[in-house]
Design an enzyme around this catalytic site. Sequence first.
Site, PDB file in Angstrom:
ATOM      1  N   GLY A  11     -43.455  10.718 -60.895  1.00  0.00           N
ATOM      2  CA  GLY A  11     -44.627  10.356 -60.101  1.00  0.00           C
ATOM      3  C   GLY A  11     -45.396   9.149 -60.597  1.00  0.00           C
ATOM      4  O   GLY A  11     -46.585   9.025 -60.329  1.00  0.00           O
ATOM      5  N   HIS A 120     -37.627   1.690 -52.609  1.00  0.00           N
ATOM      6  CA  HIS A 120     -36.243   1.682 -53.110  1.00  0.00           C
ATOM      7  C   HIS A 120     -36.083   0.590 -54.158  1.00  0.00           C
ATOM      8  O   HIS A 120     -36.482  -0.559 -53.909  1.00  0.00           O
ATOM      9  CB  HIS A 120     -35.250   1.462 -51.964  1.00  0.00           C
ATOM     10  CG  HIS A 120     -33.830   1.527 -52.395  1.00  0.00           C
ATOM     11  ND1 HIS A 120     -33.267   2.647 -52.940  1.00  0.00           N
ATOM     12  CD2 HIS A 120     -32.866   0.577 -52.398  1.00  0.00           C
ATOM     13  CE1 HIS A 120     -32.004   2.401 -53.242  1.00  0.00           C
ATOM     14  NE2 HIS A 120     -31.743   1.138 -52.950  1.00  0.00           N
ATOM     15  N   GLU A 189     -42.381  -2.093 -58.502  1.00  0.00           N
ATOM     16  CA  GLU A 189     -42.536  -1.007 -57.510  1.00  0.00           C
ATOM     17  C   GLU A 189     -43.986  -0.539 -57.432  1.00  0.00           C
ATOM     18  O   GLU A 189     -44.529  -0.365 -56.342  1.00  0.00           O
ATOM     19  CB  GLU A 189     -41.630   0.166 -57.882  1.00  0.00           C
ATOM     20  CG  GLU A 189     -40.151  -0.083 -57.641  1.00  0.00           C
ATOM     21  CD  GLU A 189     -39.333   1.175 -57.853  1.00  0.00           C
ATOM     22  OE1 GLU A 189     -38.586   1.555 -56.929  1.00  0.00           O
ATOM     23  OE2 GLU A 189     -39.471   1.813 -58.921  1.00  0.00           O
TER      24      GLU A 189
HETATM   25  N1  LIG Z   1     -36.425   6.351 -55.703  1.00  0.00           N
HETATM   26  C1  LIG Z   1     -36.847   5.820 -56.982  1.00  0.00           C
HETATM   27  O1  LIG Z   1     -37.191   6.864 -57.867  1.00  0.00           O
HETATM   28  C2  LIG Z   1     -38.122   6.333 -58.826  1.00  0.00           C
HETATM   29  C3  LIG Z   1     -39.286   7.288 -58.882  1.00  0.00           C
HETATM   30  O2  LIG Z   1     -40.122   7.032 -59.919  1.00  0.00           O
HETATM   31  P1  LIG Z   1     -41.490   7.876 -60.107  1.00  0.00           P
HETATM   32  O3  LIG Z   1     -42.480   7.389 -59.078  1.00  0.00           O
HETATM   33  O4  LIG Z   1     -41.167   9.332 -59.918  1.00  0.00           O
HETATM   34  O5  LIG Z   1     -41.921   7.540 -61.487  1.00  0.00           O
HETATM   35  C4  LIG Z   1     -38.520   4.938 -58.329  1.00  0.00           C
HETATM   36  O6  LIG Z   1     -37.815   3.958 -59.012  1.00  0.00           O
HETATM   37  C5  LIG Z   1     -38.074   4.968 -56.896  1.00  0.00           C
HETATM   38  O7  LIG Z   1     -37.715   3.725 -56.363  1.00  0.00           O
END
Ligand SMILES: N[C@@H]1O[C@H](COP(=O)(O)O)[C@@H](O)[C@H]1O
Length: 207
Positions: A11, A120, A189
Amino acid sequence: ASLVVLISGSGSNLQSIIDATQNGILKGKAVVSHVLSNRKNAYGLERASKAGIPTSVHPLLPYKKEYGNEIGRNKYDTDLAERIIALKPSLVVCAGWMHILSPEVLGPLEKQKIGIINLHPALPGAFNGIHAIERAFEAAREGKITKTGAMVHWVITEVDGGKPILIQEVPIESSDTVETLEDKIHGVEHKILVEAIHNIVSATSDS
Ligand SMILES: N[C@@H]1O[C@H](COP(=O)(O)O)[C@@H](O)[C@H]1O
């Protein structure tokens, strides 16, 4: 705008949204009204509770046990759609949600005009599906690519195939390891997910 965030793991992206709604660009524009996980041990649930956000868990296994794989998955998806719709979100955000959303989920949400976006860790069409960062790293080692990136996109039934909302490229240096590349991509991200939500809720509130 009220955001329902779907998670499956640590998360860290959820945390970036929570922080932005409390003291960042989403303050006064959006709140995380609910966090739903398909795994009860997802650390993201603790992050939500710490922020006073209601949470729930919707695990697949009990459905498979009761109804078998196919019917179980189908019923899981229709119930998932009902649970999300009952939460009346303005926008659904998949932030590290690791369960493919079938037409049984997307159809009812579309009927209710509830938008759903996903994050993604790769560029559009490059490495759809799982292990995208590792696959990009391998491709760079084979000299096929020199950059990867991350994207936020609208969710359609084609996994990671929906219309991009925000994209950011990340160069792959010869000195990179998978871990340093992961760190760079996760950093990007956290930023583009919040920006994408900001653009969507701002556009909706202006119209
Ligand atoms: N689908 C992928 O899973 C990861 C999740 O990270 P978090 O938000 O749980 O730390 C992120 O890199 C997302 O793109």
